[in-house]
Design an enzyme around this catalytic site. Structure first.
Site, mmCIF file in Angstrom:
data_model
loop_
_atom_site.group_PDB
_atom_site.id
_atom_site.type_symbol
_atom_site.label_atom_id
_atom_site.label_comp_id
_atom_site.label_asym_id
_atom_site.label_seq_id
_atom_site.Cartn_x
_atom_site.Cartn_y
_atom_site.Cartn_z
ATOM 1 C CG ASP A 60 -41.655 37.534 -31.139
ATOM 2 O OD1 ASP A 60 -40.736 37.982 -31.839
ATOM 3 O OD2 ASP A 60 -41.459 36.961 -30.048
ATOM 4 N N GLY A 61 -41.511 36.833 -34.304
ATOM 5 C CA GLY A 61 -41.048 35.656 -35.044
ATOM 6 C C GLY A 61 -40.597 35.925 -36.470
ATOM 7 N N GLY B 122 -37.791 37.246 -37.461
ATOM 8 C CA GLY B 122 -36.382 36.852 -37.581
ATOM 9 C C GLY B 122 -36.268 35.340 -37.712
ATOM 10 C CD1 TRP C 112 -42.095 32.536 -41.694
ATOM 11 C CD2 TRP C 112 -40.708 33.765 -42.977
ATOM 12 N NE1 TRP C 112 -42.512 32.421 -43.008
ATOM 13 C CE2 TRP C 112 -41.671 33.151 -43.811
ATOM 14 C CE3 TRP C 112 -39.727 34.572 -43.554
ATOM 15 C CZ2 TRP C 112 -41.702 33.347 -45.194
ATOM 16 C CZ3 TRP C 112 -39.746 34.757 -44.932
ATOM 17 C CH2 TRP C 112 -40.725 34.148 -45.730
ATOM 18 N NE ARG D 258 -33.121 39.950 -36.943
ATOM 19 C CZ ARG D 258 -33.871 39.314 -36.051
ATOM 20 N NH1 ARG D 258 -33.626 38.053 -35.763
ATOM 21 N NH2 ARG D 258 -34.844 39.936 -35.438
ATOM 22 C CG HIS E 230 -38.339 42.651 -40.097
ATOM 23 N ND1 HIS E 230 -38.935 42.216 -38.937
ATOM 24 C CD2 HIS E 230 -37.036 42.839 -39.783
ATOM 25 C CE1 HIS E 230 -38.019 42.156 -37.978
ATOM 26 N NE2 HIS E 230 -36.860 42.522 -38.465
ATOM 27 C CG LEU F 168 -59.668 48.533 -37.892
ATOM 28 C CD1 LEU F 168 -60.135 47.679 -36.708
ATOM 29 C CD2 LEU F 168 -58.831 47.680 -38.838
ATOM 30 C CB SER G 289 -42.236 42.419 -24.989
ATOM 31 O OG SER G 289 -41.828 41.079 -25.023
HETATM 32 C C1 FPP Z 1 -40.662 40.791 -34.102
HETATM 33 O O1 FPP Z 1 -39.972 39.784 -34.788
HETATM 34 C C2 FPP Z 1 -41.074 41.814 -35.009
HETATM 35 C C3 FPP Z 1 -40.659 43.119 -34.992
HETATM 36 C C4 FPP Z 1 -39.716 43.666 -34.005
HETATM 37 C C5 FPP Z 1 -41.122 44.067 -35.985
HETATM 38 C C6 FPP Z 1 -42.555 43.913 -36.423
HETATM 39 C C7 FPP Z 1 -42.669 44.632 -37.697
HETATM 40 C C8 FPP Z 1 -43.352 44.214 -38.791
HETATM 41 C C9 FPP Z 1 -44.229 43.034 -38.836
HETATM 42 C C10 FPP Z 1 -43.242 44.961 -40.057
HETATM 43 C C11 FPP Z 1 -43.669 46.391 -40.054
HETATM 44 C C12 FPP Z 1 -44.979 46.664 -39.390
HETATM 45 C C13 FPP Z 1 -46.039 47.320 -39.933
HETATM 46 C C14 FPP Z 1 -47.185 47.703 -39.070
HETATM 47 C C15 FPP Z 1 -46.096 47.677 -41.352
HETATM 48 P P1 FPP Z 1 -38.453 39.549 -34.425
HETATM 49 O O2 FPP Z 1 -37.620 40.222 -35.422
HETATM 50 O O3 FPP Z 1 -38.179 39.907 -33.002
HETATM 51 O O4 FPP Z 1 -38.398 37.976 -34.617
HETATM 52 P P2 FPP Z 1 -37.483 36.937 -33.840
HETATM 53 O O5 FPP Z 1 -37.904 36.996 -32.392
HETATM 54 O O6 FPP Z 1 -37.834 35.648 -34.487
HETATM 55 O O7 FPP Z 1 -36.078 37.366 -34.052
#
Ligand code: FPP
Length: 225
Positions: A11-12, A14, A16, A24, A28, A122, A181
């Protein structure tokens, strides 16, 4: 003891990006870099299963541009990076319902799963279009179909996406939120939970080691004394 199975709510991304006044999707993109580093270091540490929450059934509510960007990052990761990781002995499994996915991405995913099925270092589970409640409903449906009237924990586990794998010993969530979640509700019954304030793009192999070292200090009693 090194946890056999680590699950991570990444998480985080967005936040960042927001901190840097960037769109956003930059968060990612940076998040994918963290994924690569963490996969490698988890593998080096001798962890057997790593589960990453990449896209939940609720993430479809995000703007289409963000969903499309996430899919394109995933597709690139699966096509390019996983090929490399596969040479490093990683076996890919997807947790979630792929039926709604674009056909080309689905075929790529299935082909990488097939190509890596004999790897033993793994097991990398990527939760995609995953929701734990939906997973449990899928188990009920399967049991009804097979006429199972007396379910046991083993039977339920055997119908989950994680069938055959140990439950997570350690569940990590980044960016400071104390929430599950809709992630692995059945499987985390006895997992140790570790929450860090670090945002996912800032999470490093050192932070992973800190989480493991905290885990090693926990007294796991599984309901005993
Ligand atoms: C949460 O941050 C993150 C996600 C919903 C997506 C996670 C995806 C990745 C790290 C990239 C793709 C994954 C792989 C396995 C290649 P958020 O957008 O909810 O952040 P925020 O809460 O700060 O808005």
């Amino acid at each position: 003891m090194i946890p056999e199975h680590i699950a991570i709510i990444m998480d985080g991304n967005g936040r960042w990006a927001k901190k840097r006044s960037l769109p956003r999707v930059f968060g990612h993109r940076q998040g994918v870099k963290t994924v690569k580093k963490i996969v490698k270091s988890v593998s080096r540490l001798g962890v057997k299963v790593l589960t990453l929450y990449a896209f939940s059934t609720e993430n479809w509510k995000r703007p289409k541009t963000e969903v499309d960007a996430l899919f394109s990052l995933l597709s690139r990761f699966i096509k390019k990076d996983l090929k490399e990781l596969s040479d490093a002995g990683i076996k890919l499994r997807i947790l979630g319902d792929l039926s709604k996915f674009p056909q080309d991405l689905k075929s790529e995913i299935l082909s990488v799963c097939k190509d890596t099925e004999n790897n033993t270092d793994l097991e990398l589970n990527i939760a995609l279009n995953y929701g734990a409640r939906q997973e449990i409903i899928k188990v009920f449906e399967e049991m009804l179909k097979q006429g199972i009237k007396k379910p046991t924990e083993e039977i339920v586990s055997s119908f989950l996406y994680t069938a055959g794998q140990p439950d997570p010993d350690l569940l990590i969530r980044t960016s400071g939120e104390f929430r599950i979640s809709n992630f692995l509700l059945w499987q985390i019954a006895y997992s140790e939970i570790y929450v860090t304030d670090k945002l996912w793009p800032d999470f490093t192999p050192k932070d992973l080691e800190a989480a493991i070292s905290e885990f090693q200090k926990r007294d796991r009693r599984f309901g005993g004394i």
